[in-house]
Design an enzyme around this catalytic site. Sequence first.
Site, PDB file in Angstrom:
ATOM      1  N   GLU A  86      -0.876  24.384   9.278  1.00 43.63           N
ATOM      2  CA  GLU A  86      -1.321  25.015   7.840  1.00 43.63           C
ATOM      3  C   GLU A  86      -2.364  26.136   8.433  1.00 43.63           C
ATOM      4  OE1 GLU A  86      -4.358  24.279   4.048  1.00 43.63           O
ATOM      5  OE2 GLU A  86      -2.640  22.872   4.469  1.00 43.63           O
ATOM      6  N   ASP A 111      -7.192  15.035   3.568  1.00 43.42           N
ATOM      7  CA  ASP A 111      -6.906  15.822   4.684  1.00 43.42           C
ATOM      8  C   ASP A 111      -5.539  15.311   5.339  1.00 43.42           C
ATOM      9  OD1 ASP A 111      -9.148  18.082   5.052  1.00 43.42           O
ATOM     10  OD2 ASP A 111     -10.150  15.879   4.402  1.00 43.42           O
ATOM     11  N   ASP A 158      -3.174  19.840   9.558  1.00 43.20           N
ATOM     12  CA  ASP A 158      -4.119  20.521   8.855  1.00 43.20           C
ATOM     13  C   ASP A 158      -5.424  20.813   9.521  1.00 43.20           C
ATOM     14  OD1 ASP A 158      -5.513  21.643   6.519  1.00 43.20           O
ATOM     15  OD2 ASP A 158      -6.091  19.730   5.861  1.00 43.20           O
TER      16      ASP A 158
END
Length: 183
Positions: free
Chosen positions: A71, A144, A11
Site C-alpha cells: 500500500e 492493519d 500495509d
Amino acid sequence: MSTEKIILGIDPGTTIMGFGLIKVVNKKMEFMLMNELALKKYDDHFVKLRCIFERTIQLIDTYHPDEIAIEAPFFGKNVQSMLKLGRAQGVAIAAGLSRQVPITEYAPKKIKMAITGNGNASKEQVAGMLQNTLKLKSLPKNLDATDGLAAAVCHFYNSGKVTAGKSYTGWSAFVKQNPNKVS
C-alpha cells in the site's frame, strides 16, 4: 497443469505493519495468513525501520512469495507522518528488491475499490468483505493485518491488467523508473 503463486500484501506503518499472504492456485485465491508487526514498543524510528526490513525478509524467506503488493502512503496533512510512512514503505520495498521479488504499489483508494467496490470504504468494511470472500472465521483486533491482506487480494484482482501502480522487478528497474530519486 496447475499454476500456483503466492502474493504477500503489506500495509506499511511505523506503529503497526500489517501483512497478509494468499496462495493462488489455478486462478483461485486461498487464504494463508495475516498478522501484524507491532512497533509501538520502540522509541527509535531507525530501530522500527530495521524491524520492518527484517520482518519482511523473514516473510519472504519463509513463504517465498512470487509477488509483493504494498500500500502506498496516503497524502495527509502531517508532513512528518508522511515522511515516516514513506520510509516504512521504502524499507519494505528494499527488502523485497533485495530478494528479487517483483513489487507493485497500490493507492489506498484502489485497494478499497478492488475489495469493496467503494474507494472510500472504511477499514471495517474492507475487513468484512475479506472475511466473507476468504471465509475467515474471525478478524484481528487491529485491522492493519486485514489492510495488508487487502493489498494482496487487490493485486490478485488486478493480475494481468495494466495498473496505475508502480511495479519494480529489481534495483535496475527502480532506478530506471525513478531517475530523480537516485544521485
